[in-house]
Design an enzyme around this catalytic site. Structure first.
Site, PDB file in Angstrom:
ATOM      1  N   LYS A 278       0.842  -1.206   0.000  1.00 51.44           N
ATOM      2  CA  LYS A 278       0.000   0.000   0.000  1.00 51.44           C
ATOM      3  C   LYS A 278       0.878   1.258   0.000  1.00 51.44           C
ATOM      4  CE  LYS A 278      -0.173  -0.572   4.975  1.00 51.44           C
ATOM      5  NZ  LYS A 278      -0.843  -1.286   6.049  1.00 51.44           N
TER       6      LYS A 278
ATOM      7  N   ARG B 265     -10.268  -1.113  14.766  1.00 54.46           N
ATOM      8  CA  ARG B 265     -10.085  -0.244  13.606  1.00 54.46           C
ATOM      9  C   ARG B 265     -10.939  -0.755  12.455  1.00 54.46           C
ATOM     10  NH1 ARG B 265      -4.144   0.618  10.935  1.00 54.46           N
ATOM     11  NH2 ARG B 265      -4.630  -1.486  10.196  1.00 54.46           N
TER      12      ARG B 265
ATOM     13  N   TYR C 133      15.050  30.297   9.045  1.00 50.53           N
ATOM     14  CA  TYR C 133      13.786  30.820   9.591  1.00 50.53           C
ATOM     15  C   TYR C 133      13.778  30.777  11.113  1.00 50.53           C
ATOM     16  CZ  TYR C 133      11.351  30.718   5.076  1.00 50.53           C
ATOM     17  OH  TYR C 133      10.938  30.943   3.792  1.00 50.53           O
TER      18      TYR C 133
ATOM     19  N   MET D 283      11.061  24.743   3.224  1.00 53.09           N
ATOM     20  CA  MET D 283      10.267  23.970   2.264  1.00 53.09           C
ATOM     21  C   MET D 283      11.156  23.201   1.291  1.00 53.09           C
ATOM     22  SD  MET D 283       7.340  25.238  -0.399  1.00 53.09           S
ATOM     23  CE  MET D 283       6.231  25.852   0.861  1.00 53.09           C
TER      24      MET D 283
HETATM   25  C1  LIG Z   1      -0.029  -2.135   6.692  1.00 56.35           C
HETATM   26  C2  LIG Z   1      -0.572  -3.432   7.086  1.00 56.35           C
HETATM   27  C3  LIG Z   1       0.265  -4.553   7.164  1.00 56.35           C
HETATM   28  C4  LIG Z   1       1.769  -4.451   7.054  1.00 56.35           C
HETATM   29  O1  LIG Z   1       2.256  -3.996   8.297  1.00 56.35           O
HETATM   30  P1  LIG Z   1       3.808  -3.705   8.593  1.00 56.35           P
HETATM   31  O2  LIG Z   1       3.827  -3.295  10.010  1.00 56.35           O
HETATM   32  O3  LIG Z   1       4.209  -2.613   7.672  1.00 56.35           O
HETATM   33  O4  LIG Z   1       4.545  -4.960   8.318  1.00 56.35           O
HETATM   34  C5  LIG Z   1      -0.336  -5.778   7.411  1.00 56.35           C
HETATM   35  N1  LIG Z   1      -1.671  -5.884   7.606  1.00 56.35           N
HETATM   36  C6  LIG Z   1      -2.488  -4.821   7.591  1.00 56.35           C
HETATM   37  C7  LIG Z   1      -3.934  -4.995   7.847  1.00 56.35           C
HETATM   38  C8  LIG Z   1      -1.967  -3.558   7.350  1.00 56.35           C
HETATM   39  O5  LIG Z   1      -2.783  -2.487   7.358  1.00 56.35           O
END
Ligand SMILES: *Cc1c(COP(=O)(O)O)cnc(C)c1O
Length: 381
Positions: free
Chosen positions: A52, A150, A272, A320
Site C-alpha cells: 500500500k 479499527r 527561519y 520547504m
Molecule cells: C499495513 C498493514 C500490514 C503491514 O504492516 P507492517 O507493520 O508494515 O509490516 C499488514 N496488515 C495490515 C492490515 C496492514 O494495514
C-alpha cells in the site's frame, strides 16, 4: 536477476539530473533480500506482502515485479484505486484491498480480479449476494477485529457469522485475517490476547486459512504465525524488532549537492526563526532538500548528514526546499558547491530519522517526495 548490486557512493554530483535537486537511490536487491529473509523466518504457508501507499513510498511499479519474481503471490493495498493501478503492473498476482468493499465499484473487483478484505457483516452479505447474482464463487479475505478496534468484524458479528455460516454462501474465504496492534513491543500483553482471540474465532468459523502477522508479528515467533503473513515495513528496511538490532537491509539513500557554502562569524543566526545561532566562527552549507520533499520539518536542528564521509549536523529550521548543515568539521576542499551530501543512508537510516523527528520509520518512507531524481538499483529484468 540481480544486476549491479550496490548503490554507488554519493560523493560527487556526477550523474545527478541537472534539472532536479536531490537524488533518491532505491536498492531493489535489498528489497528482494528482505523478502527472502522474512519468508525464511516465517513458518506458515505463504508470505504475502503489503505494498500500500506506493510500496511505502518506494514505488510499487518497481517494487511489485521484484517481489513477485522472488515469490510473493498476494499483494495487499489499501484502496481499490491502488489495486487497479497495481493490476496494470502485475497481471496475474492476487491483489487484495485492505480497506474493504467499495460497493459503488463492484464491477472493478470482478473485471480486474481484485479481492476485497471484508470488514463487517454488511460487506460479507453484499459479497455473497453479488456471488449469487453472478452465479460464481467469489474470493475474499475476511477481517476479524481481535483488539485493534479499527477494521474487521466485531466479536458479536464473529459470533453471529459462526452460527449463520450460510451468510458465506458463494464466498471463498481465502483467510480469516486480523491485525496486531502492538507487535513491535514483544512484551505487550495484547499480543498474546489477540493471538488467542484469533485462534478461538477461527475454530468456530468455517475452516479456512488464518492470517495474523505483519512484519513485527513474524518476529514474535511461530506461535503467532498461522498460515499467511502480511509484512510491509520490513521489506523496505524498517526494523521489525525495534528493541534489538535491525535484521533488515537498508533500501534507500537520500542525497543532494551542496548549493552554497558561507563562512559565518560568532553570533550569526541561520534560517527561519533564527533558531540556530553560531557560538563560534562556522561554515554553513545549503542543501536542496526540504519538507516539501517529505524531509520532516521536525528534523530542524536534529540529525547529522555525511559530507564525503564526514559528519555534518543539520542546523537551523528545515525549510520547504532547503536545509542548512554545519560543515565546519569537514575539510574545506571537500565542503564545496556540487559536493554530494548524504542525508538518509547507513549513518542515518529512516528509523533514526524517525526517532529524531518524533515519528516512525513508516512515516519517513511514505513521506518521501516526488521531486527527487529517483534511481533504482540492483535489479534487471
Ligand atoms: C499495513 C498493514 C500490514 C503491514 O504492516 P507492517 O507493520 O508494515 O509490516 C499488514 N496488515 C495490515 C492490515 C496492514 O494495514
Amino acid at each position: 536477476m540481480i544486476g549491479d548490486p550496490a548503490i554507488p557512493p554519493t560523493d560527487t554530483a556526477r550523474g545527478l539530473d541537472p534539472r532536479r535537486g536531490a537524488r533518491l537511490d532505491i536498492d531493489l536487491a535489498a528489497v528482494a533480500d528482505n523478502y527472502r529473509r522474512l519468508r525464511d523466518q516465517f513458518t506458515g504457508k505463504e508470505c504475502a506482502v503489503a505494498v500500500k501507499a506506493d510500496a511505502y513510498g518506494l514505488g510499487v511499479a518497481k517494487v511489485g515485479p521484484v517481489l513477485q519474481s522472488v515469490g510473493a503471490k498476494t499483494f495487499f493495498v489499501a484502496t481499490l484505486d491502488e489495486a487497479l493501478s497495481l493490476r496494470f503492473i502485475l497481471a496475474d498476482a492476487r491483489i487484495a484491498v485492505l480497506n474493504g468493499l467499495s460497493e459503488g465499484a463492484v464491477d472493478d473487483y470482478l473485471d480486474q480480479n481484485i479481492v476485497p478484505v471484508l470488514n463487517h457483516l454488511g460487506e460479507v452479505k453484499a459479497w455473497s449476494r453479488i456471488a449469487a447474482e453472478k452465479g460464481r464463487t467469489l474470493p475474499a479475505f475476511i477481517q476479524l477485529d481481535t483488539g485493534m478496534a479499527r477494521l474487521g468484524l466485531e466479536p458479536n458479528e464473529q459470533a453471529r457469522l459462526s452460527t449463520t455460516p450460510d451468510w458465506l454462501d458463494g464466498i471463498e474465504v481465502l483467510a480469516w485475517m486480523s491485525h496486531l496492534a502492538c507487535a513491535d513491543d514483544p512484551s505487550h500483553p495484547l499480543n498474546a490476547d489477540q493471538r488467542d482471540r484469533m485462534a478461538k474465532a477461527a475454530a468456530l468459523l468455517p475452516e479456512a486459512q488464518v492470517s495474523l502477522c505483519n512484519s513485527a508479528g513474524i518476529f514474535l515467533g511461530p506461535d503467532y504465525h498461522f498460515d499467511i503473513a502480511r509484512p510491509g515495513c520490513a521489506l523496505y528496511g524498517i526494523s521489525p524488532t525495534p528493541a534489538s538490532a535491525n535484521p533488515m537491509r537498508l533500501t534507500v539513500r537520500l542525497s543532494a549537492p551542496i548549493l552554497q557554502v558561507r563562512q559565518l562569524t560568532d553570533g550569526k543566526s541561520v534560517g527561519y526563526g533564527a533558531s540556530f545561532v553560531t557560538d563560534r566562527p562556522m561554515r554553513i552549507a545549503t542543501v536542496p532538500i526540504g519538507y516539501a520533499d517529505g524531509f520532516l520539518r521536525s528534523m530542524s536542528n536534529r540529525g547529522t548528514t555525511r559530507v564525503a564521509g564526514h559528519p555534518a549536523p543539520i542546523v537551523g529550521r528545515v525549510s520547504m526546499d532547503l536545509i542548512t548543515i554545519d560543515v565546519t568539521g569537514v575539510p574545506e576542499n571537500l565542503a564545496q558547491p556540487g559536493q554530494m551530501v548524504e542525508v538518509i543512508g547507513p549513518h542515518m537510516p529512516p528509523d533514526s530519522v524517525a526517532e529524531l523527528a518524533g515519528t516512525i520509520g513508516y512515516e519517513v518512507l511514505t513521506a518521501l517526495g516526488h521531486r527527487y531524481d529517483r534511481h533504482y538499483h540492483g535489479w534487471s529484468g
